[in-house]
Enzyme design. Structure first.
Site, PDB file in Angstrom:
ATOM      1  N   GLU A 126      28.335   4.354 -45.838  1.00  0.00           N
ATOM      2  CA  GLU A 126      26.914   4.076 -45.621  1.00  0.00           C
ATOM      3  C   GLU A 126      26.082   5.357 -45.675  1.00  0.00           C
ATOM      4  O   GLU A 126      26.447   6.376 -45.099  1.00  0.00           O
ATOM      5  CB  GLU A 126      26.716   3.381 -44.274  1.00  0.00           C
ATOM      6  CG  GLU A 126      25.279   2.939 -44.046  1.00  0.00           C
ATOM      7  CD  GLU A 126      25.052   2.355 -42.663  1.00  0.00           C
ATOM      8  OE1 GLU A 126      24.014   1.710 -42.467  1.00  0.00           O
ATOM      9  OE2 GLU A 126      25.915   2.545 -41.783  1.00  0.00           O
ATOM     10  N   ARG A 144      25.617 -11.889 -48.327  1.00  0.00           N
ATOM     11  CA  ARG A 144      25.596 -10.942 -47.203  1.00  0.00           C
ATOM     12  C   ARG A 144      24.357 -10.063 -47.292  1.00  0.00           C
ATOM     13  O   ARG A 144      23.400 -10.243 -46.553  1.00  0.00           O
ATOM     14  CB  ARG A 144      26.882 -10.101 -47.194  1.00  0.00           C
ATOM     15  CG  ARG A 144      27.172  -9.436 -45.834  1.00  0.00           C
ATOM     16  CD  ARG A 144      26.426  -8.141 -45.614  1.00  0.00           C
ATOM     17  NE  ARG A 144      26.758  -7.111 -46.592  1.00  0.00           N
ATOM     18  CZ  ARG A 144      26.139  -5.932 -46.641  1.00  0.00           C
ATOM     19  NH1 ARG A 144      25.160  -5.637 -45.803  1.00  0.00           N
ATOM     20  NH2 ARG A 144      26.481  -5.051 -47.583  1.00  0.00           N
TER      21      ARG A 144
END
Length: 508
Positions: free
Chosen positions: A147, A17
């Site tokens: 994030e 990923r």
């Protein structure tokens, strides 16, 4: 700080990923399955992140293919897919593909939530809660990425604390702390991770580093010392910008520097690294720790001498641990100890005077920037000592190469094989290609196998002078065995031809 030696650090590898976000890297569906199989079955990684939801139909098909393999092999619960705070859209994509774990990408800094999402913290927490609760209804396990968490801790820690307090009681298995822009250092990594663990000691935290300041592995070290239970890696350090922490380096640091345990089989790391190098097209630096071509090669003669005297130049990173072997380079810094080590591996014994002459010749070649290999030693011995230590059964008697504008290059050659001369002519896409085609004709007529050329590289000494020597290194595969031969000449084609004649004598 002394850590409990029985502590098991969980490894989540995100080569398929995050690693695929390396510029120019895109794995096919079958390549993803092959990498997943080696990471989980052979290497023993705990979890792997295999894709991002909603990317493309090709990504969807790759996930489905990987899921089918994982179901058969019993690894389905160890596959994870990145999803987004988008209601049920990512969840439906993941469920349809057959995956059971979503890594939900949330905003870990006030700047991201207000400027990118243009929402308040309360609105974002409500949106996340909706997705997490829906995932539980659908039977999908959720981990959460915060994030830009590193910027959040630097510039808006109150927001991070508000977000965590809003999520801590939800059915979230892991909270994953990304240094999204690679801005942390070992000192603040430790303090920020420690703050999270102190405030929420019952939660499972992962640390996700990036390597923008070349501190990713050091930051992983600090995060583990602070108490995180899991860390994220990629094979060969693939990833956006400067990449992610390399799995091989993280593995060695955990085992040797921290004296902690993982579930990984060290002997398989080099095998996985080479597979990803092949599929990604991103070459491993020769001096990359653990997996680089030269990291278990001793160059200085004093080191080889020390190795012979109770392993004075060994450290804990023994090549055998990682499925490799120690080598002793030959060049201008070589001493007799280096040469003797290589001769021993070839089963060749030599008196001191002969050793002196061979050493002088190797140093001379090293001054010309030629890389001398163990395979070259018998030829050097023959050349220097002028005896028949190796009988060259195959000799190139003569050859002619022609290059004419508008026509294919042509090669004519005359070669002696075990005392008998053979001639042949062929055309090719280049002069060397024509030469090899002519050789193949001869070997075919004799019903002799001819190796497959697998790689071809050319190098010259620094400076780019037109009169510089050219070294050609050719990789071959003959009956399942891989090996290399080298040629040195002022002309690239002639250097390649010399390397090819070495190959012919080697297989003979």
């Amino acid at each position: 700080m002394r850590l409990p030696g029985n502590k098991l650090i969980e490894i989540m590898d995100t080569t398929l990923r995050d690693g695929e976000q390396t510029s120019g890297v895109s794995f096919s569906a079958h390549e993803k399955v092959s990498i997943a199989r080696q990471l989980l079955s052979d290497l023993g990684v705990n979890r792997i992140e295999i894709a991002s939801a909603r990317v493309s139909e090709g990504e969807y098909d790759a996930v489905k293919l990987t899921v089918r393999w994982a179901e058969r092999a019993g690894y389905l619960s160890r596959l994870e897919v990145l999803g987004f705070v988008d209601g049920e859209t990512s969840l439906n994509w993941i469920k349809s593909a057959g995956c059971k774990v979503m890594n939900l990408l949330c905003k870990g800094s006030f700047k991201h939530v207000t400027e990118q999402l243009r929402k308040t913290p309360e609105q974002h927490i409500a949106d996340i809660t909706e997705v997490v609760n829906k995932a539980q209804e659908m039977g999908i396990e959720v981990n959460v990425y915060l994030e830009d968490w590193s910027n959040g801790m630097l510039h808006s820690p109150e927001y991070v604390y508000q977000l965590m307090d809003g999520l801590k009681d939800l059915p979230i298995k892991r909270f994953m702390l990304p240094d999204t822009l690679g801005i942390l250092n070992p000192r603040n990594t430790y303090f920020f991770c420690k703050e999270m663990l102190t405030r929420w000691p019952k939660l499972h935290f992962d640390f996700h580093a990036h390597n923008d300041y070349d501190l990713a592995v050091a930051n992983v070290y600090s995060a583990i010392v602070a108490g995180v239970k899991g860390v994220h890696t990629t094979v060969n350090g693939l990833g956006e910008r400067a990449g992610n922490p390399p799995l091989s380096s993280v593995l060695a640091v955990i085992h040797d520097q921290l004296k902690l345990k993982t579930s990984l089989n060290e002997k398989k790391i080099n095998q996985v690294s080479k597979l990803v190098e092949t599929y990604s097209g991103i070459h491993i630096s020769t001096n990359k720790p653990i997996v680089g071509e030269h990291v278990f090669t001793q160059c200085a003669g004093i080191h080889a001498d020390g190795d012979a005297k109770n392993n004075l130049y060994f450290n804990d990173l023994l090549p055998e641990r990682f499925g490799r072997t120690r080598e002793y380079a030959l060049g201008k810094t070589s001493g007799r100890a280096n040469i003797r080590k290589n001769l021993e591996s070839l089963g060749i014994e030599m008196d001191e005077e002969s050793m002196r002459k061979v050493t002088e010749r190797i140093i001379e070649l090293g001054d010309k920037k030629e890389a001398v290999t163990k395979e070259d030693l018998p030829y050097i011995i023959t050349d220097v000592l002028r005896h028949d230590a190796i009988e060259n059964k195959i000799k190139l008697l003569n050859y002619s190469l022609s290059l004419t504008q508008g026509l294919k290059p042509v090669a004519s050659l005359k070669i002696e094989i075990e005392g008998k001369a053979y001639e042949e002519t062929a055309s090719g896409d280049g002069q060397y290609d024509a030469f090899v085609r002519a050789l193949r004709k001869i070997y075919k007529s004799l019903s002799k196998p001819f190796p497959m050329l697998t790689n071809y590289s050319v190098s010259i000494p620094p400076g780019g002078r037109t009169d510089a020597f050219v070294q050609t290194v050719i990789s071959w595969n003959h009956e399942g065995v891989d090996f290399k031969t080298r040629g040195l000449d002022a002309d690239q084609t002639e250097a390649a031809i010399k390397a090819t004649v070495k190959m012919l004598n080697k297989i003979a």
